[in-house]
Design a protein around this motif. Sequence first.
Motif, PDB file in Angstrom:
ATOM      1  N   THR A 159     -32.824  38.055 -17.326  1.00 26.67           N
ATOM      2  CA  THR A 159     -31.982  39.887 -17.875  1.00 26.67           C
ATOM      3  C   THR A 159     -30.881  39.134 -18.937  1.00 26.67           C
ATOM      4  O   THR A 159     -30.860  40.394 -19.686  1.00 26.67           O
ATOM      5  CB  THR A 159     -31.694  40.246 -16.885  1.00 26.67           C
ATOM      6  OG1 THR A 159     -32.497  40.863 -15.462  1.00 26.67           O
ATOM      7  CG2 THR A 159     -30.554  41.369 -17.226  1.00 26.67           C
ATOM      8  N   GLU A 160     -29.814  38.230 -19.012  1.00 29.53           N
ATOM      9  CA  GLU A 160     -29.082  38.605 -19.318  1.00 29.53           C
ATOM     10  C   GLU A 160     -29.440  37.920 -21.322  1.00 29.53           C
ATOM     11  O   GLU A 160     -28.711  38.217 -21.719  1.00 29.53           O
ATOM     12  CB  GLU A 160     -27.967  37.094 -18.780  1.00 29.53           C
ATOM     13  CG  GLU A 160     -27.425  37.817 -17.652  1.00 29.53           C
ATOM     14  CD  GLU A 160     -26.032  36.425 -17.480  1.00 29.53           C
ATOM     15  OE1 GLU A 160     -26.240  35.274 -18.226  1.00 29.53           O
ATOM     16  OE2 GLU A 160     -25.266  36.851 -16.537  1.00 29.53           O
ATOM     17  N   ALA A 163     -30.361  40.902 -22.859  1.00 22.97           N
ATOM     18  CA  ALA A 163     -29.542  41.739 -22.824  1.00 22.97           C
ATOM     19  C   ALA A 163     -29.224  41.452 -24.086  1.00 22.97           C
ATOM     20  O   ALA A 163     -28.665  42.919 -24.603  1.00 22.97           O
ATOM     21  CB  ALA A 163     -28.688  41.930 -21.626  1.00 22.97           C
ATOM     22  N   GLU A 205     -36.583  48.115 -17.005  1.00 20.95           N
ATOM     23  CA  GLU A 205     -35.572  46.992 -17.411  1.00 20.95           C
ATOM     24  C   GLU A 205     -35.044  47.830 -17.766  1.00 20.95           C
ATOM     25  O   GLU A 205     -33.606  47.391 -18.136  1.00 20.95           O
ATOM     26  CB  GLU A 205     -36.628  45.594 -17.295  1.00 20.95           C
ATOM     27  CG  GLU A 205     -36.829  45.274 -15.239  1.00 20.95           C
ATOM     28  CD  GLU A 205     -37.000  43.742 -16.071  1.00 20.95           C
ATOM     29  OE1 GLU A 205     -36.153  43.651 -15.710  1.00 20.95           O
ATOM     30  OE2 GLU A 205     -38.016  43.425 -14.943  1.00 20.95           O
ATOM     31  N   ALA A 208     -31.353  48.869 -17.620  1.00 25.17           N
ATOM     32  CA  ALA A 208     -30.114  47.872 -17.175  1.00 25.17           C
ATOM     33  C   ALA A 208     -29.735  46.899 -18.338  1.00 25.17           C
ATOM     34  O   ALA A 208     -28.887  46.793 -18.502  1.00 25.17           O
ATOM     35  CB  ALA A 208     -30.765  46.666 -15.704  1.00 25.17           C
ATOM     36  N   LEU A 209     -31.095  46.952 -19.022  1.00 25.38           N
ATOM     37  CA  LEU A 209     -30.615  45.946 -20.047  1.00 25.38           C
ATOM     38  C   LEU A 209     -29.687  46.452 -21.272  1.00 25.38           C
ATOM     39  O   LEU A 209     -28.558  45.741 -21.627  1.00 25.38           O
ATOM     40  CB  LEU A 209     -31.935  45.283 -21.327  1.00 25.38           C
ATOM     41  CG  LEU A 209     -32.852  44.687 -21.193  1.00 25.38           C
ATOM     42  CD1 LEU A 209     -34.278  44.891 -20.867  1.00 25.38           C
ATOM     43  CD2 LEU A 209     -32.333  43.274 -19.837  1.00 25.38           C
ATOM     44  N   GLU A 211     -27.801  48.757 -20.699  1.00 27.74           N
ATOM     45  CA  GLU A 211     -26.376  48.662 -20.114  1.00 27.74           C
ATOM     46  C   GLU A 211     -25.532  46.841 -19.963  1.00 27.74           C
ATOM     47  O   GLU A 211     -24.383  47.314 -20.652  1.00 27.74           O
ATOM     48  CB  GLU A 211     -26.538  49.309 -18.345  1.00 27.74           C
ATOM     49  CG  GLU A 211     -26.358  50.076 -18.476  1.00 27.74           C
ATOM     50  CD  GLU A 211     -27.316  51.106 -16.532  1.00 27.74           C
ATOM     51  OE1 GLU A 211     -26.756  49.933 -15.927  1.00 27.74           O
ATOM     52  OE2 GLU A 211     -27.409  51.986 -16.540  1.00 27.74           O
ATOM     53  N   ALA A 212     -26.396  45.636 -20.065  1.00 29.81           N
ATOM     54  CA  ALA A 212     -25.989  44.786 -19.676  1.00 29.81           C
ATOM     55  C   ALA A 212     -25.415  44.922 -21.311  1.00 29.81           C
ATOM     56  O   ALA A 212     -23.961  43.704 -21.784  1.00 29.81           O
ATOM     57  CB  ALA A 212     -26.978  43.790 -19.506  1.00 29.81           C
ATOM     58  N   SER A 215     -21.642  45.817 -22.166  1.00 32.36           N
ATOM     59  CA  SER A 215     -21.100  45.291 -22.013  1.00 32.36           C
ATOM     60  C   SER A 215     -20.479  44.248 -22.439  1.00 32.36           C
ATOM     61  O   SER A 215     -19.876  43.824 -22.875  1.00 32.36           O
ATOM     62  CB  SER A 215     -21.428  44.672 -20.136  1.00 32.36           C
ATOM     63  OG  SER A 215     -19.981  44.091 -19.729  1.00 32.36           O
ATOM     64  N   LEU A 216     -21.989  43.060 -23.067  1.00 39.16           N
ATOM     65  CA  LEU A 216     -21.705  42.098 -23.689  1.00 39.16           C
ATOM     66  C   LEU A 216     -20.946  42.417 -24.785  1.00 39.16           C
ATOM     67  O   LEU A 216     -20.889  42.310 -25.976  1.00 39.16           O
ATOM     68  CB  LEU A 216     -23.033  41.688 -24.266  1.00 39.16           C
ATOM     69  CG  LEU A 216     -23.351  41.014 -22.735  1.00 39.16           C
ATOM     70  CD1 LEU A 216     -25.178  40.399 -23.392  1.00 39.16           C
ATOM     71  CD2 LEU A 216     -22.987  39.430 -22.535  1.00 39.16           C
ATOM     72  N   ASN A 221     -16.565  40.697 -23.109  1.00 38.95           N
ATOM     73  CA  ASN A 221     -17.111  40.514 -22.210  1.00 38.95           C
ATOM     74  C   ASN A 221     -18.382  39.202 -22.641  1.00 38.95           C
ATOM     75  O   ASN A 221     -19.244  38.148 -21.856  1.00 38.95           O
ATOM     76  CB  ASN A 221     -17.970  41.696 -22.075  1.00 38.95           C
ATOM     77  CG  ASN A 221     -17.017  42.452 -20.418  1.00 38.95           C
ATOM     78  OD1 ASN A 221     -16.141  41.611 -20.556  1.00 38.95           O
ATOM     79  ND2 ASN A 221     -17.123  44.088 -21.144  1.00 38.95           N
ATOM     80  N   ALA A 225     -20.252  35.815 -21.624  1.00 38.49           N
ATOM     81  CA  ALA A 225     -21.449  35.699 -21.442  1.00 38.49           C
ATOM     82  C   ALA A 225     -22.035  34.638 -21.691  1.00 38.49           C
ATOM     83  O   ALA A 225     -22.637  33.861 -21.689  1.00 38.49           O
ATOM     84  CB  ALA A 225     -22.219  37.424 -21.663  1.00 38.49           C
TER      85      ALA A 225
END
Length: 230
Positions: A159-160, A163, A205, A208-209, A211-212, A215-216, A221, A225
């Motif tokens: 996921t990370e 993202a 997903e 969620a991707l 949203e991540a 943040s990135l 952040n 990461a």
Amino acid sequence: MPDAIDDIRKAGVAPVDMQQSVIGPGMGVFSRYAKVLEDDDSTMTVKVALTRINAVWDEIENESDAALDAETQVALAWYASYGFDAKPSGDLITLANARNVPQSALFSSGVFTDLKGRSALTPRDSLPSNWSPSTDKNLTIWECVQHVARVLNAEDGGTEKAALLVAEMGSVTSDVRKLVYRMFEIATQKGWSAEARVYNQLAEEWTALEEAATSLADPANAGAAQLGLI
């Protein structure tokens, strides 16, 4: 309906549930009126209304396809006919000419692979692992979808890392999400269950991707990461 469909996708509704989900806003149009009449003044039945709703949905999807970059349009047309199978290069030339895109651009972009007399969409497991949307000089929506799907399911991905790619896509993420749903629809119609699962998972997903990815986008952040992924 276009706005309602976009809202449904943004809400993270899985592609497998889209056909059922669009009925609500579609029927909402009809329910504004006491009665909806056919051309002959007979009352429109629910069955006919559902048929009209599905027809409008198809029209919206086709309009979305036409808004994509030319390479992605060719890839989508090829996928709908052949999947990832190799076919004579003449078939690709025909599709490319119809959309006024040079065949060489389809190969140089990495969307297609030249097999010397035959052509095929580049398989996900053959895509370059060091690909980045921010450095791709000919970024296509097709590549964005396939790379995120590849990274999401790779042994060294997840996921990370997926993202991080989404974060670099900027304003095209909306089109990428739309193409994910379109790919699921095609795979389902063709009975390609393994392919359908790939796009259904990616759509589920996607929120969620994003949203991540947001943040990135914050430098602090993003730096943290990147260090965590080294």
